[in-house]
Design a protein around this motif. Structure first.
Motif, PDB file in Angstrom:
ATOM      1  N   ALA A  52       0.831  -1.200   0.000  1.00  0.00           N
ATOM      2  CA  ALA A  52       0.000   0.000   0.000  1.00  0.00           C
ATOM      3  C   ALA A  52       0.870   1.257   0.000  1.00  0.00           C
ATOM      4  N   ALA A  53       1.970   1.228   0.753  1.00  0.00           N
ATOM      5  CA  ALA A  53       2.879   2.378   0.803  1.00  0.00           C
ATOM      6  C   ALA A  53       3.496   2.638  -0.572  1.00  0.00           C
ATOM      7  N   VAL A  54       3.867   1.577  -1.261  1.00  0.00           N
ATOM      8  CA  VAL A  54       4.436   1.714  -2.612  1.00  0.00           C
ATOM      9  C   VAL A  54       3.388   2.314  -3.555  1.00  0.00           C
ATOM     10  N   ARG A  55       2.160   1.843  -3.447  1.00  0.00           N
ATOM     11  CA  ARG A  55       1.084   2.376  -4.301  1.00  0.00           C
ATOM     12  C   ARG A  55       0.839   3.851  -4.013  1.00  0.00           C
ATOM     13  N   MET A  56       0.865   4.234  -2.731  1.00  0.00           N
ATOM     14  CA  MET A  56       0.624   5.632  -2.372  1.00  0.00           C
ATOM     15  C   MET A  56       1.748   6.529  -2.894  1.00  0.00           C
TER      16      MET A  56
END
Length: 62
Positions: A48-52
């Motif tokens: 999720a952090a990578v996507r954000m």
């Protein structure tokens, strides 16, 4: 006992197709969160952090 992984939800749900643009999790990850084991939650938070970051990068480019 190991500390539980904090839910990345920021209570601003904005689903764009299959992903929440507020927390970066997919619809499926959100649905399964409560039943996930600690390693699954850690992996989900990292993805999720990578996507954000990708979303922020795209927004900064205009």
């Amino acid at each position: 006992m190991a500390k539980d992984i904090e839910n990345p939800c920021v209570s601003l749900c904005q689903l764009n197709s299959e992903m929440c643009v507020s927390c970066g999790r997919t619809r499926e990850e959100i649905r399964k969160w409560r039943g996930m084991k600690r390693p699954e939650k850690m992996a989900t938070v990292q993805k999720a952090a990578v996507r954000m970051k990708a979303i922020a990068k795209k927004k900064s480019k205009g």
